[in-house]
Motif scaffolding. Sequence first.
Motif, PDB file in Angstrom:
ATOM      1  N   VAL A   2     -14.105 -25.523  10.355  1.00 54.11           N
ATOM      2  CA  VAL A   2     -15.270 -24.675  10.612  1.00 54.11           C
ATOM      3  C   VAL A   2     -14.963 -23.725  11.770  1.00 54.11           C
ATOM      4  CG1 VAL A   2     -17.752 -24.633  11.020  1.00 54.11           C
ATOM      5  CG2 VAL A   2     -16.725 -26.609   9.885  1.00 54.11           C
ATOM      6  N   PRO A   3     -14.348 -22.585  11.484  1.00 53.34           N
ATOM      7  CA  PRO A   3     -14.081 -21.625  12.562  1.00 53.34           C
ATOM      8  C   PRO A   3     -15.371 -20.976  13.050  1.00 53.34           C
ATOM      9  CG  PRO A   3     -13.470 -20.701  10.439  1.00 53.34           C
ATOM     10  CD  PRO A   3     -13.843 -22.124  10.185  1.00 53.34           C
ATOM     11  N   GLU A   4     -15.464 -20.803  14.354  1.00 54.54           N
ATOM     12  CA  GLU A   4     -16.637 -20.191  14.975  1.00 54.54           C
ATOM     13  C   GLU A   4     -16.182 -19.244  16.080  1.00 54.54           C
ATOM     14  OE1 GLU A   4     -19.786 -23.937  14.654  1.00 54.54           O
ATOM     15  OE2 GLU A   4     -18.628 -23.644  16.486  1.00 54.54           O
ATOM     16  N   PHE A   5     -17.000 -18.252  16.360  1.00 53.94           N
ATOM     17  CA  PHE A   5     -16.787 -17.387  17.512  1.00 53.94           C
ATOM     18  C   PHE A   5     -18.115 -17.258  18.235  1.00 53.94           C
ATOM     19  CE2 PHE A   5     -16.529 -13.150  19.574  1.00 53.94           C
ATOM     20  CZ  PHE A   5     -15.523 -13.466  20.477  1.00 53.94           C
ATOM     21  N   VAL A   6     -18.125 -17.614  19.517  1.00 54.50           N
ATOM     22  CA  VAL A   6     -19.368 -17.699  20.284  1.00 54.50           C
ATOM     23  C   VAL A   6     -19.430 -16.596  21.327  1.00 54.50           C
ATOM     24  CG1 VAL A   6     -20.826 -19.159  21.736  1.00 54.50           C
ATOM     25  CG2 VAL A   6     -19.423 -20.198  19.929  1.00 54.50           C
ATOM     26  N   HIS A   7     -20.503 -15.787  21.274  1.00 51.99           N
ATOM     27  CA  HIS A   7     -20.783 -14.780  22.284  1.00 51.99           C
ATOM     28  C   HIS A   7     -21.708 -15.409  23.337  1.00 51.99           C
ATOM     29  CE1 HIS A   7     -19.279 -11.660  19.461  1.00 51.99           C
ATOM     30  NE2 HIS A   7     -19.817 -12.452  18.552  1.00 51.99           N
ATOM     31  N   GLU A   8     -21.600 -14.952  24.571  1.00 54.99           N
ATOM     32  CA  GLU A   8     -22.351 -15.566  25.662  1.00 54.99           C
ATOM     33  C   GLU A   8     -23.533 -14.710  26.096  1.00 54.99           C
ATOM     34  OE1 GLU A   8     -21.835 -18.576  26.897  1.00 54.99           O
ATOM     35  OE2 GLU A   8     -20.029 -18.959  25.713  1.00 54.99           O
ATOM     36  N   GLY A   9     -24.725 -15.320  26.182  1.00 56.38           N
ATOM     37  CA  GLY A   9     -25.902 -14.658  26.706  1.00 56.38           C
ATOM     38  C   GLY A   9     -26.700 -13.907  25.659  1.00 56.38           C
TER      39      GLY A   9
END
Length: 355
Positions: A319-326
């Motif tokens: 399960v690849p994910e990319f997380v942006h902050e805020g």
Amino acid sequence: MSNKKIVFASLPGADNEPTVDNFRCEACDPAPSPGDGELTIQTLYISLDPAIRCRMNTDTGVEYMSAWSAGDLVLGLGGVGMVTESNVDQYAPGDLVQPMVNWPWVEKFSARADDKLFTLYKIEESLREQPHLVLSLLGLTGLTAFLGITQRGHISPGANQTCVVSGAAGATGNLAGQIAKLGGCKRVVGICGSDEKCEHLRTELGFDATVNYKQSDISEALRQTCPNGIDVYFDNVGGTISETVIKQMNPDSHVILCGQIAVYNKDLPYPPPISEEIQAVIKERNITRERFLVLTYQEKFQEGLKQLQEWYMGGQLKVPEFVHEGIESAPEAFVNMMTSVKQTRVGKQLVCVNK
């Protein structure tokens, strides 16, 4: 006591791509203490989903989502939050929750537990350390991939079938390709828009072959990567890419019509019309191509989630994910996702609002 929200500032205009200026991040009042039947929720993660682009048009073209007006609070399709205060017996502070749909892009808010437009579900304790998985795998995204493949793909193990997935580097597409392989497809081919994404699909996620639509003659590339034709097509994009795929599909094959991202910026009905040439191909070869909506399969959600979790825990499904902050990063992240700007990542895009 500070609080921030994202509001819809303006329409992109007919047939235009969305821009960051179509959104606005604003300070807002702190969430009030909950009244009877209410609870206060702190947002932890927001899901970024291409489908909400439809809400930026004057008419969404679908019955299950309404269009936004300037100044409206942005409602995404998914989110995860933690209950901080509760006047509802079945919820206690510290509980993690998600909705079926309609998560507001705001740091903290109060809601009625019996709001039919915001039906809440508790997140299992086993997922407390990874609550974002309900947005990338163990929620509507994962269920769309799983039920689309299992209910509409007509995959038969040992039948030497080839499955093609467009938008294969996206949140749903990468899972659909992996699930097609787990379900028994002999060959799985992914279509996406960069060499980096193509390599990741092959080396990390088990795709047999890939096509970079920006660098290839798609028709020729499909002939080479699908020498026995195409039996199952998981369609996330529509447009000319899908027309090219359909021309190489075998008799009695199946199109899983999941999304049409190529035309989300166009003022067209959903699903958009296809050319007479493609209609003729579909009819002559008896290809099934019907709109797929995951919400029509709610009776299969539990068994689907169980299977997805088993595959994930067993290491068979990544399960690849990319997380942006805020929360303030949400507009730019969404626009970049929709316009393919700075997008070299594979998988689900999320915004971490609070940790």
